[in-house]
Design a protein around this motif. Sequence first.
Motif, short mmCIF file in Angstrom:
data_model
loop_
_atom_site.label_atom_id
_atom_site.label_comp_id
_atom_site.label_asym_id
_atom_site.label_seq_id
_atom_site.Cartn_x
_atom_site.Cartn_y
_atom_site.Cartn_z
N ASP A 242 0.83 -1.21 0.00
CA ASP A 242 0.00 0.00 0.00
C ASP A 242 0.86 1.26 0.00
OD1 ASP A 242 -2.32 -1.52 0.03
OD2 ASP A 242 -2.43 -1.57 2.22
N CYS A 245 2.81 1.60 -3.44
CA CYS A 245 1.88 1.93 -4.52
C CYS A 245 1.47 3.40 -4.46
CB CYS A 245 0.66 1.01 -4.44
SG CYS A 245 -0.43 1.12 -5.86
N ASN A 249 2.25 6.29 -7.39
CA ASN A 249 1.19 7.10 -8.00
C ASN A 249 1.40 8.58 -7.75
OD1 ASN A 249 -0.55 5.20 -9.37
ND2 ASN A 249 -1.13 4.41 -7.36
N ALA A 256 -1.19 -0.08 -9.39
CA ALA A 256 -2.35 -0.60 -8.65
C ALA A 256 -1.85 -1.63 -7.64
CB ALA A 256 -3.34 -1.24 -9.60
N TYR A 258 -2.13 -5.06 -5.00
CA TYR A 258 -2.75 -6.39 -5.01
C TYR A 258 -2.20 -7.17 -3.82
CZ TYR A 258 -4.72 -10.76 -6.84
OH TYR A 258 -5.45 -11.91 -7.02
N ALA A 266 -11.76 -5.70 -5.42
CA ALA A 266 -10.67 -4.75 -5.62
C ALA A 266 -9.46 -5.45 -6.23
CB ALA A 266 -10.29 -4.10 -4.29
N ARG A 267 -9.16 -6.67 -5.75
CA ARG A 267 -8.04 -7.41 -6.33
C ARG A 267 -8.30 -7.70 -7.80
NH1 ARG A 267 -8.52 -10.70 -1.74
NH2 ARG A 267 -9.16 -12.47 -3.05
N SER A 270 -7.75 -4.64 -9.93
CA SER A 270 -6.33 -4.36 -10.17
C SER A 270 -5.76 -5.27 -11.24
CB SER A 270 -5.53 -4.54 -8.87
OG SER A 270 -5.82 -3.52 -7.94
N GLN A 271 -6.11 -6.56 -11.16
CA GLN A 271 -5.58 -7.51 -12.14
C GLN A 271 -6.12 -7.22 -13.53
OE1 GLN A 271 -5.23 -11.48 -10.77
NE2 GLN A 271 -5.22 -12.41 -12.80
N PHE A 274 -4.42 -4.15 -15.01
CA PHE A 274 -3.05 -4.48 -15.41
C PHE A 274 -3.07 -5.26 -16.73
CE2 PHE A 274 0.75 -7.38 -14.84
CZ PHE A 274 1.70 -6.39 -15.03
N VAL A 279 -3.36 0.24 -16.27
CA VAL A 279 -2.27 0.58 -15.36
C VAL A 279 -1.06 -0.22 -15.80
CG1 VAL A 279 -3.77 1.09 -13.40
CG2 VAL A 279 -2.80 -1.19 -13.64
N VAL A 282 1.80 -3.31 -11.24
CA VAL A 282 1.11 -3.89 -10.10
C VAL A 282 2.12 -4.03 -8.97
CG1 VAL A 282 0.15 -6.02 -9.16
CG2 VAL A 282 -0.77 -5.09 -11.26
#
Length: 730
Positions: A242, A245, A249, A256, A258, A266-267, A270-271, A274, A279, A282
Amino acid sequence: MSESFRAVVRTSWGYDELRPLQAEAMQAVVAGRDSLVVMPTGGGKSLCFQAPALCMPGVAVVVSPLISLMKDQVDALVDRRIAAALINSTLSADERRRVADDLRAGRVKLLYLSPERLVTEAMLHFLEQLEVSFFAIDEAHCISQWGHDFRPEYRGLRVLKERFPHLAVHAYTATATEQVRGDIVRELCLAEPEVLVGSFDRPNLIYRVAQRVDEFRQIRAVIDRHRDESGIVYCIRRADVDELCAKLNAAGYSAAPYHAGMEETARHASQEAFADERVKIVVATVAFGMGIDKSNVRYVIHAAAPKSLEHYQQESGRAGRDGLEAECCLFYSAGDFVTWRKLQQDLPAEALEASLTLLGGIERFCSAVDCRHRAIMAYFGQQAPANNCGACDTCLGDVEFVPEALVLAQKILSCVARLHENFGADYVGKVLAGSRDARILQLGHDKLSTYGLLAEHDRRHIRGWIEQLVAQQHLRKAGEYHVVQLTDSGWEVLRGNQTPQLLKPATAPRRQARVALDSWEGVDRELFEELRALRRRKAAERGLPPFVVFSDVTLRDLARRRPTTAEQMLAVHGVGQAKCDQYGEEFIAAIAAFCQRSGAATNCDAAHDDPPQAVRSPGAGKRQAFELFAQQHSIEQVCRTLGRAPSTVIGYLVDFIEHEQLDDPSAWLDRELFARIRSAAMSLETDRLKPLYEALHGSATYEQIRLAVAALRASDALQAQRPAMRTEQD
């Protein structure tokens, strides 16, 4: 390869040749013999069961551990007009019924299921009513308790041999030691299987290992070497993910997170972002593992050491799955290994002992001073084919050795001896650095003759040298508290009878790996970028990840051959009839327009280039061009000597400038023009060709700008602008 296989592979996948062991693996499938296939990530395991499925009657059932992995593989197959389907929890009842109807009608050649769903009585009974050709177990290491991703639900797959005794079962995995391979065979009840184990070496991966000194700066340096390319950054803890990341940004990167602490939605978001290239980065824990089918990951960064060399092989192996060059950077500190020991201390005694043994393997790998490729292969019981891989920090000369290593080592070993071999590496480093730590003063170790002997050095570097002496077995760690002790060879070093090798603190890479230069030979890079933008648009239209439309290997071969007819398009690596029918017209039009605008030759004779393999030995043309450029021959002279088109020779010259890190291109580019291009690049804060071409109002050609940008990248001029200088999306 039989003619039937050759036709299927050529038509559906656009490949003329198979990779090592693929033919043998396919033959085992069609022969109906059980098999266990171990191939490195990117070695083409999926093709080993997908191609035979098209040549055999009935439907092949593929076991896959993750929904995302199933979806990526089915999407890729369907885009090639191959009848594939999946059944999982994401499908509605109506969708599941439609798949069932297609299966009963024989309209599906490959069916993807999770192990949990496959072993249900309802699914087993349903499959018994169909004509099943064989079972393929992907990620088969999950069945072994000795594997790095043990999944208990995989153990239920032994039921396949009970319910379908007449069908072959085939297991596929990327990483499996001999112990894991034996476990897979036993747990799946494979009958005298064909066991095929490929090389664990990934020659297209460029390994770099360094002590973590300034984490954020080191990570950004790697990302900046891969502008507008996809990468993964691994951390140990969720909190680290966290934090890193957020910092990326905030600095203008596209990242993003993960990890297992996030909500599943949310996971998944992100995937997906990507995979779709919304994005570029990861940042993840090891939870971001299986199911990463994205082929064009160009770098993997470990912000801390992983917990085993098996994990490192698997995680770094997610880079370069397409076979093109990719960079794998590991930044570690001694504290990483302390962290892993703490995280694993609650394991049962036997499991803890095994985990600590594995941790010792990665610890030695980090501190080693020899070829990284050779070290990985040796760990898995294989021998490297060459002394210099040309694709790791050691073999590329990125690492420098301490000139007086014997004296430095003797100071360290002497300190260990004077501490009576009763203290850990961190404490020894503090004594050598002259620390005023209360414990050192209390024990009187500030009075030792070795106290402060290395005070002029950073304590982190001293600790690194201690670990290097451990890796070279001049020191060992013993007991519960890992006190450092001298070995027999350590005493020999103290006596001056042996000389260790110690590394200076890591510096930035000085030259490109050969594999990176070779894979770009003959490729027009500006055209490649335009085709990449077109690929993104086509993928968005079809709701697919861009790499499913065309791999980077295919895009580079398109930018190398520059075809303008469907027939020539079919000669490109990875373009089968289905891909040509779906995308050929638009890509051919884009290539023709680019060549007309830039003056680049079209329909380049493939005989003038190396075969479109992902990794090749250096081309003779490029080697000769480098020799001529070193003598400052002009572009025209090199064209005449080699009989190559100007666009190809300019590509060679760009690679030559980057390889030699030349910041003065005046032998091939007017000084005044170079100065104007440099000024425009600094003003616009970009090194992209199209914006520079427009800013210069046509006073410089694309080729001239390419040469100037290559020289600017070799100098500090563009480095000073990063990361503010970001590569924009087309």
